[in-house]
Design an enzyme around this catalytic site. Structure first.
Site, mmCIF file in Angstrom:
data_model
loop_
_atom_site.group_PDB
_atom_site.id
_atom_site.type_symbol
_atom_site.label_atom_id
_atom_site.label_comp_id
_atom_site.label_asym_id
_atom_site.label_seq_id
_atom_site.Cartn_x
_atom_site.Cartn_y
_atom_site.Cartn_z
ATOM 1 N N ASP A 72 0.881 -1.167 0.000
ATOM 2 C CA ASP A 72 0.000 0.000 0.000
ATOM 3 C C ASP A 72 0.918 1.216 0.000
ATOM 4 O O ASP A 72 1.539 1.528 1.016
ATOM 5 C CB ASP A 72 -0.887 -0.037 1.257
ATOM 6 C CG ASP A 72 -1.607 1.293 1.507
ATOM 7 O OD1 ASP A 72 -1.615 2.153 0.613
ATOM 8 O OD2 ASP A 72 -2.174 1.447 2.620
ATOM 9 N N LYS B 204 2.930 10.993 -3.984
ATOM 10 C CA LYS B 204 1.719 10.413 -4.570
ATOM 11 C C LYS B 204 0.778 11.489 -5.120
ATOM 12 O O LYS B 204 -0.031 11.231 -6.003
ATOM 13 C CB LYS B 204 1.011 9.593 -3.495
ATOM 14 C CG LYS B 204 -0.085 8.684 -4.019
ATOM 15 C CD LYS B 204 -0.565 7.773 -2.914
ATOM 16 C CE LYS B 204 -1.723 6.902 -3.295
ATOM 17 N NZ LYS B 204 -2.116 6.014 -2.188
HETATM 18 P P1 ADP Z 1 -2.256 7.221 4.114
HETATM 19 O O1 ADP Z 1 -3.263 8.289 4.226
HETATM 20 O O2 ADP Z 1 -0.920 7.731 3.675
HETATM 21 O O3 ADP Z 1 -2.718 6.023 3.347
HETATM 22 P P2 ADP Z 1 -2.696 5.920 6.712
HETATM 23 O O4 ADP Z 1 -3.945 5.320 6.260
HETATM 24 O O5 ADP Z 1 -1.689 5.037 7.335
HETATM 25 O O6 ADP Z 1 -1.914 6.708 5.590
HETATM 26 O O7 ADP Z 1 -3.089 7.072 7.747
HETATM 27 C C1 ADP Z 1 -2.133 7.839 8.383
HETATM 28 C C2 ADP Z 1 -2.809 8.749 9.384
HETATM 29 O O8 ADP Z 1 -3.440 7.941 10.378
HETATM 30 C C3 ADP Z 1 -1.839 9.658 10.103
HETATM 31 O O9 ADP Z 1 -2.354 10.984 10.134
HETATM 32 C C4 ADP Z 1 -1.801 9.096 11.507
HETATM 33 O O10 ADP Z 1 -1.567 10.092 12.480
HETATM 34 C C5 ADP Z 1 -3.197 8.514 11.640
HETATM 35 N N1 ADP Z 1 -3.283 7.473 12.673
HETATM 36 C C6 ADP Z 1 -2.542 6.347 12.763
HETATM 37 N N2 ADP Z 1 -2.866 5.641 13.850
HETATM 38 C C7 ADP Z 1 -3.848 6.348 14.483
HETATM 39 C C8 ADP Z 1 -4.601 6.163 15.674
HETATM 40 N N3 ADP Z 1 -4.382 5.108 16.464
HETATM 41 N N4 ADP Z 1 -5.516 7.090 15.995
HETATM 42 C C9 ADP Z 1 -5.724 8.169 15.223
HETATM 43 N N5 ADP Z 1 -5.046 8.411 14.096
HETATM 44 C C10 ADP Z 1 -4.119 7.526 13.722
HETATM 45 MG MG MG Z 2 -4.073 4.956 2.422
#
Ligand code: ADP
Ligand code: MG
Length: 627
Positions: A13, A76
Site C-alpha cells: 500500500d 503520490k
Molecule cells: P495514508 O493516508 O498515507 O494512506 P494511513 O492510512 O496510514 O496513511 O493514515 C495515516 C494517518 O493515520 C496519520 O495521520 C496518523 O496520524 C493517523 N493514525 C494512525 N494511527 C492512528 C490512531 N491510532 N488514531 C488516530 N489516528 C491515527
Molecule cells: Mg491509504
C-alpha cells in the site's frame, strides 16, 4: 493453480503519508503485516537527503523539522500529473521542498544533495519508498522479493497508474498487478467470498488517511469488483486533526506563558509531532499528555488533552466526512440500507468518534474493522499477490477483476468524444470500432485518445495521440480502432487501415509525457547507484563505530590509574595524541573515506597493544612521571 511467479509475492500500500507492506502466509491462512526495523507496521512515505546520506521512512520523517527543503513527501500527489495541473497548484505553495516544471510539463522535485542540485521525478521518489518496502519484506522473509501488487486510489487515471507501475519497475520490483485501494480493502475481508453469484454485494469503503479522504461504493458480482462511485476530499485527514490540536496548544501556551509560538517553526514542528502521538493515544485512552522540553525560550511545555476536547476541536471535520459519505451514496444511486458491508480503512478511521458517527449513519450497522484500518489495503494487496502467484488454498481459482475508472475513447469530427470503453468496464477489456474518413483524399487520420466523461472530447484528459497514414481515397474509408486494457489497467490503442495494411499503435507512455523505456532504464540505474552508495555509507558508519568503540574502551583504560602508572611517558604521550587524532577523525567524519577509519584503527591497535605489552612484560616505570 500453477505457480506463476518465483518466490513470495508481496502486497504494498503506497500511501500519501504512510506505506505498508504485507505477505500472504499460507501456513496461517492470513496475510502478515511486516514491521520495519523500527518495529512500526507502517512506514512514512518520506525520502530525505541529508549531508551525504539518503534517508527513507521513519529516519527521513524524524529529521524533517531540521531539514525541510530536502525532505520530500506527498510524491503520490504528484505522480502521473502535469506541473500545470490545477490539482497540484495549491500544494506547490505548501510544500517546503522545491518543485519545478520539467520537460513536457512534468513536475520535477529539486533537492540539495552532496553539494549539488539533484532533480527527481515523482516516480523516482516513489520508487525509493517501494524499494524500502521491498527491503523490509526481504528482511522479514529472509529471501529476495521480486513480485509485488501495488495499490492506487480508485480515482487514479491511466497516467497515474502507469507512473505508479513505472515507480515499481525502477525500484527493482516486478509489478504483477496494480489494484484499487478500496478493492484491496474489500479483499482483505474476503467479502468476495460472501458474494452470491446471482446477487450483487454492495460494499462501502471509508478511507480516512493522513492527508486524504476517499470513500467508494463497490459492488461485487461474479467475482468482479465494480466501483460504482467515489467521492472524497484531497485535503482532509489525520494531519488536519493534528493541526487543530497544535492550534489549541499554541493558544494554551499563550495563555499560560504570555508568549506566542505561532511564528516559531521549530517549536511548531516539535509540537506537531507530540500532537500526532497524543492523537493516537486518544484512540484508546480518554486522556493524553504532551511533554516538550524547552519548547521556546527554555520553557518546558507540559499539558494534557481529553478525548472529548479533541473531538470538539475536530467535530466540523468529522461531520464533513459524513456529508461526503452521503454524497457518494447519492452518486451511486444507492440507499444506505442496501449497503451490505461498511469497511474502515486509513489510520484516522481508528478515531472512536469517526467510527461512531459512521456507525450511526448506517443505522448501527456493524463495521468491518477486525483488520487494522491502516493495514487493510496492504493486507488485501497481499491476498491479491498470493492469488496471482501460488494461489490460496481456501479460495481456489478466484479470478479478481477491476473496472475502468473513467470512460476511454477518441475524438471524432466536431470534437466529439466517441467512447470505446465506457467507465466501469471490467478489465482486462478489448473493444474494436470502425470509423470512416471525413474527406476525399485525406492523407491520414489523427487518433486522439481521451479519458473522461465529457462529450466534448477536448474537455476530457488527452492521454496521447498519433497519426495514421491512409491511401488516397474518397471519404468513408474505413479505419479500425482497437482499445485494449490489460489487467493492470494500462491502455494500448491501435488503428488500422485494411486495404493498405497500415497500422499504428500506442501504449500510453511517451506521448502522454509519461516515462520512456530509456528514462526508466536510466532511473533503474540511478536506483542501483543509490543502493551502492547506501552500502558504502553503511560500511563507513560501521568502520567509524568500531573505531569509536575502540577509542571509548581506550579512554576507560587510560582513566585507570593502575594502568597508566605503569606506562612510559613516551607511550602515554603517544596514546593521548592518538586518541585526540581519533576523536578528530570522527568529528570530521564527512571529510574522510572509510579506509581512513579502518587504517587508523589498525595504527591505534598497534600503538595501544605495544604499550600494554611493555607493561605485561614488566618494563620498569623508571621513565615515567611520578604520578
Ligand atoms: P495514508 O493516508 O498515507 O494512506 P494511513 O492510512 O496510514 O496513511 O493514515 C495515516 C494517518 O493515520 C496519520 O495521520 C496518523 O496520524 C493517523 N493514525 C494512525 N494511527 C492512528 C490512531 N491510532 N488514531 C488516530 N489516528 C491515527
Ligand atoms: Mg491509504
Amino acid at each position: 493453480m500453477a505457480k506463476k511467479y518465483e518466490g513470495p509475492a508481496i502486497g504494498i500500500d503506497l500511501g500519501t503519508t504512510y506505506s505498508c507492506v504485507a505477505v500472504w502466509q499460507e501456513q496461517n491462512n492470513r496475510a502478515e503485516i511486516i514491521h520495519n526495523e523500527q518495529g512500526n507496521r507502517t512506514t512514512p512515505s518520506f525520502v530525505a537527503f541529508s549531508g551525504d546520506q539518503r534517508l527513507i521512512g521513519d529516519a527521513a520523517k524524524n529529521q524533517a523539522a531540521s531539514n525541510p527543503a530536502n525532505t520530500v513527501f506527498d510524491a503520490k500527489r504528484l505522480i502521473g500529473r502535469k506541473y500545470s495541473d490545477s490539482v497540484i497548484k495549491n500544494d506547490l505553495q505548501l510544500w517546503p521542498f522545491k518543485v519545478i516544471a520539467g520537460t513536457e510539463d512534468n513536475p520535477v522535485i529539486v533537492v540539495h544533495f552532496k553539494e549539488e542540485e539533484k532533480h527527481f521525478v515523482a516516480e523516482e521518489i516513489s520508487s525509493m519508498i517501494l524499494a524500502k518496502m521491498k527491503e523490509i519484506a526481504e528482511k522479514f522473509l529472509e529471501s529476495k522479493v521480486k513480485d509485488a501488487v501495488i495499490t492506487v486510489p480508485a480515482y487514479f487515471n491511466d497516467s497515474q497508474r502507469k507512473a505508479t507501475k513505472d515507480a515499481g519497475v525502477i525500484s527493482g520490483l516486478n509489478v504483477i498487478r496494480i489494484i484499487n485501494e478500496p478493492t484491496a480493502a474489500a479483499l482483505a475481508y474476503g467479502l468476495q467470498k460472501r458474494a452470491n453469484c446471482v446477487e450483487n454485494r454492495n460494499i462501502f469503503i471509508f478511507d480516512l488517511g493522513g492527508g486524504t479522504f476517499d470513500v467508494s461504493v463497490l459492488t461485487i458480482k461474479n467475482n468482479a469488483f465494480d466501483v460504482k462511485a467515489t467521492a472524497g476530499d484531497t485535503h482532509l485527514g489525520g494531519e488536519d486533526f493534528d493541526h487543530r490540536m497544535v492550534n489549541h496548544f499554541v493558544k494554551e501556551f499563550k495563555r499560560k506563558h504570555s508568549k506566542d509560538i505561532s511564528g516559531n517553526s521549530r517549536a511548531l514542528r516539535r509540537l506537531r509531532t507530540a500532537c500526532e502521538r497524543a492523537k493516537r493515544t486518544l484512540s484508546f485512552d480518554t486522556e493524553a499528555t504532551i511533554d516538550i522540553d524547552a519548547i521556546s525560550e527554555g520553557i518546558d511545555f507540559c499539558s494534557s488533552i481529553t478525548r472529548a476536547k479533541f473531538e470538539q476541536l475536530n467535530m466540523d471535520l468529522f461531520e464533513k466526512c459524513m456529508e461526503t459519505v452521503e454524497r457518494c451514496l447519492t452518486d451511486a444511486e444507492m440507499d444506505k440500507k442496501t449497503v451490505d458491508d461498511v469497511v474502515l480503512v486509513g489510520g484516522s478511521s481508528r478515531i472512536p468518534k469517526v467510527k461512531q458517527l459512521l456507525q450511526d449513519f448506517f443505522n448501527g450497522k456493524d463495521l468491518c474493522m477486525s483488520i487494522n484500518p491502516d493495514e487493510a489495503v496492504a493486507y488485501g494487496a497481499a491476498v491479491q499477490a498470493a492469488l496471482l502467484g501460488e494461489g490460496i488454498k481456501s479460495v481456489p481459482n478466484l479470478v479478481l477483476r477491476d473496472v475502468t475508472p473513467l470512460s476511454l475513447g477518441i475524438s471524432i469530427k466536431g470534437d466529439v468524444m466517441s467512447v470505446l470503453i465506457p467507465r466501469n468496464s471490467i478489465i482486462p477489456v478489448k473493444k474494436k470500432q470502425v470509423y470512416h474518413t471525413c474527406d476525399d483524399d485525406q492523407p491520414g487520420v489523427s487518433v486522439d485518445v481521451y479519458e473522461g466523461e465529457r462529450s466534448v472530447a477536448s474537455e476530457n484528459n488527452l492521454l496521447g495521440l498519433f497519426e495514421l497514414k491512409v491511401p488516397l481515397a474518397p471519404r468513408g474509408l474505413p479505419i479500425q480502432v482497437c482499445f485494449a486494457i490489460d489487467a493492470d489497467g494500462i491502455l494500448n490503442v491501435s488503428a488500422e487501415e485494411e486495404t493498405s495494411g497500415n497500422k499504428k499503435d500506442i501504449t500510453i507512455t511517451k506521448e502522454n509525457g509519461r516515462l520512456s523505456t530509456e528514462e526508466i532504464e536510466r532511473m533503474i540505474q540511478e536506483a542501483e547507484n543509490f543502493k551502492e552508495e547506501d552500502l558504502k555509507f553503511k560500511k563507513k558508519v560501521k568502520a567509524m563505530n568500531v573505531l569509536d568503540d575502540y577509542l571509548y574502551n581506550m579512554r576507560k583504560v587510560m582513566k585507570d590509574g593502575s594502568v597508566t602508572s605503569m606506562l612510559t611517558s613516551t607511550d602515554k604521550m603517544k596514546l593521548n595524541a592518538a586518541m585526540i587524532k581519533g576523536k578528530n577523525l570522527i568529528d570530521d567524519k564527512e571529510q574522510h573515506e572509510t579506509f581512513v577509519f579502518v587504517d587508523f584503527l589498525k595504527e591505534l591497535e598497534k600503538i595501544f597493544e605495544s604499550a600494554l605489552n611493555k607493561i605485561n612484560k614488566g618494563y620498569s616505570d623508571e621513565e615515567s612521571d611520578s604520578d
